[in-house]
Motif scaffolding. Structure first.
Motif, PDB file in Angstrom:
ATOM      1  N   GLU A  53       0.853  -1.196   0.000  1.00  0.00           N
ATOM      2  CA  GLU A  53       0.000   0.000   0.000  1.00  0.00           C
ATOM      3  C   GLU A  53       0.889   1.247   0.000  1.00  0.00           C
ATOM      4  O   GLU A  53       1.686   1.466   0.915  1.00  0.00           O
ATOM      5  CB  GLU A  53      -0.885  -0.006   1.241  1.00  0.00           C
ATOM      6  CG  GLU A  53      -1.734   1.241   1.398  1.00  0.00           C
ATOM      7  CD  GLU A  53      -2.717   1.421   0.257  1.00  0.00           C
ATOM      8  OE1 GLU A  53      -2.790   2.544  -0.276  1.00  0.00           O
ATOM      9  OE2 GLU A  53      -3.404   0.444  -0.107  1.00  0.00           O
ATOM     10  N   SER A  64      -0.336   4.548  -0.802  1.00  0.00           N
ATOM     11  CA  SER A  64      -1.109   5.791  -0.832  1.00  0.00           C
ATOM     12  C   SER A  64      -0.460   6.818   0.097  1.00  0.00           C
ATOM     13  O   SER A  64       0.124   6.464   1.126  1.00  0.00           O
ATOM     14  CB  SER A  64      -2.546   5.525  -0.406  1.00  0.00           C
ATOM     15  OG  SER A  64      -2.597   5.087   0.940  1.00  0.00           O
ATOM     16  N   GLN A  78      -5.112  -7.435   6.109  1.00  0.00           N
ATOM     17  CA  GLN A  78      -4.704  -6.414   5.142  1.00  0.00           C
ATOM     18  C   GLN A  78      -3.206  -6.554   4.893  1.00  0.00           C
ATOM     19  O   GLN A  78      -2.385  -5.823   5.436  1.00  0.00           O
ATOM     20  CB  GLN A  78      -5.061  -5.017   5.658  1.00  0.00           C
ATOM     21  CG  GLN A  78      -6.550  -4.739   5.727  1.00  0.00           C
ATOM     22  CD  GLN A  78      -6.852  -3.324   6.190  1.00  0.00           C
ATOM     23  OE1 GLN A  78      -6.000  -2.634   6.752  1.00  0.00           O
ATOM     24  NE2 GLN A  78      -8.080  -2.878   5.959  1.00  0.00           N
ATOM     25  N   GLN A  83      -1.120  -3.479   3.364  1.00  0.00           N
ATOM     26  CA  GLN A  83      -0.748  -2.473   4.363  1.00  0.00           C
ATOM     27  C   GLN A  83       0.334  -3.018   5.293  1.00  0.00           C
ATOM     28  O   GLN A  83       1.240  -2.283   5.699  1.00  0.00           O
ATOM     29  CB  GLN A  83      -1.979  -2.053   5.169  1.00  0.00           C
ATOM     30  CG  GLN A  83      -2.965  -1.183   4.413  1.00  0.00           C
ATOM     31  CD  GLN A  83      -3.891  -1.986   3.503  1.00  0.00           C
ATOM     32  OE1 GLN A  83      -3.747  -3.205   3.370  1.00  0.00           O
ATOM     33  NE2 GLN A  83      -4.839  -1.308   2.876  1.00  0.00           N
ATOM     34  N   THR A 128       3.732  -2.647   3.722  1.00  0.00           N
ATOM     35  CA  THR A 128       4.266  -1.285   3.834  1.00  0.00           C
ATOM     36  C   THR A 128       4.864  -1.051   5.213  1.00  0.00           C
ATOM     37  O   THR A 128       5.928  -0.438   5.352  1.00  0.00           O
ATOM     38  CB  THR A 128       3.153  -0.266   3.561  1.00  0.00           C
ATOM     39  OG1 THR A 128       2.594  -0.509   2.270  1.00  0.00           O
ATOM     40  CG2 THR A 128       3.689   1.153   3.606  1.00  0.00           C
TER      41      THR A 128
END
Length: 267
Positions: free
Chosen positions: A64, A66, A236, A239, A242
């Motif tokens: 992830e 973002s 997840q 995530q 990351t």
């Protein structure tokens, strides 16, 4: 001439039967451990196991990336760094204070008492200390820092005390005989000798505390560990990857910085 050369050669050392016996005993203990624990290495590399691991690893990609989540990860990394640094600094101060009596400088009763405290502190794992500190200080980074400092105090205190015991006593004795006080003689003679070693031990423990601070997040210690626990618990994986990359970057950065400090100060 050949005879002279043969005479000049050193005699062959006698075989070390004790060393061979110890080696055989260690090998026998390893084999016995595998047998007693029932370890099956073939199951680790079987096609089914490799397939399961491959599918699990594939779920972590792509990570992830973002901006919002990267910002949260950076904040968690700074929190983990602060927790590990605070825990290490507190442990350095407490370990140094316990190392002085622990090295025998205040007599054997205080030495035994200090060694007992150091043994107690480092025999309790960080996760247990974290659970106790969460009950005392509440969930958050402060509990993680206290847990790290308690365990690390036991480790650094013992290492600091051993460094003091191995330091040559002649410089401090010379200053005492010249009229210097006990504190001044220690500060100008023994402390400069052990300071590089103390610094090296402290930096190494700081690197270890970075990783342990992340683990303490699983029990509410804050930082990257708490983020990793949350995202893994709800599956997840992107995530989580990351967060793992953030842990790797943090450990690599601290390792580089501590290596520079050791080279700079000769530790």
């Amino acid at each position: 001439m050949n005879g002279n050369v043969a005479k000049a050669l050193p005699p062959q050392p006698a075989p070390c039967w004790r060393c061979r016996a110890v080696l055989l005993a260690v090998l026998a203990a390893i084999v016995a451990s595998f047998v007693w624990l029932g370890l099956d290495l073939s199951a680790l590399v079987s096609a089914e196991s490799m397939g399961h691991m491959g599918r699990f690893i594939a779920e972590f990609f792509p990570p992830e990336l973002s901006p919002d989540f990267l910002t949260r990860t950076a904040h968690g990394a700074l929190q983990t760094l602060a927790v590990s640094a605070l825990g290490t600094v507190l442990a350095m101060a407490a370990g140094a204070m316990l190392a002085l009596p622990g090295s025998g400088r205040a007599g054997w009763p205080l030495q035994k008492a200090a060694r007992f405290v150091l043994n107690l502190l480092r025999s309790v794992p960080e996760l247990v200390w974290a659970a106790l500190m969460v009950l005392a200080a509440g969930i958050g980074p402060f509990a993680g820092a206290l847990a790290l400092s308690l365990h690390t105090t036991g480790v650094l205190g013992r290492l600091f005390a051993e460094a003091l015991e191995n330091a040559p006593p002649a410089p401090e004795r010379a200053l005492r005989e010249a009229g210097a006080g006990r504190i001044a003689a220690f500060g100008y003679a023994s402390l400069p000798l052990v300071a590089p070693q103390w610094l090296a031990y402290s930096l190494y423990r700081w690197e270890m505390n970075i990783r342990m601070a992340a683990v303490l997040g699983f029990v509410g210690g804050g930082g990257l560990g708490q983020m990793l626990y949350f995202h893994l618990s709800i599956f997840q994986q992107a995530q989580s990857m990351t967060v793992l990359l953030g842990m790797f970057a943090l450990v690599a950065g601290v390792d580089g910085a501590s290596g520079w400090v050791r080279r700079r100060w000769g530790a």
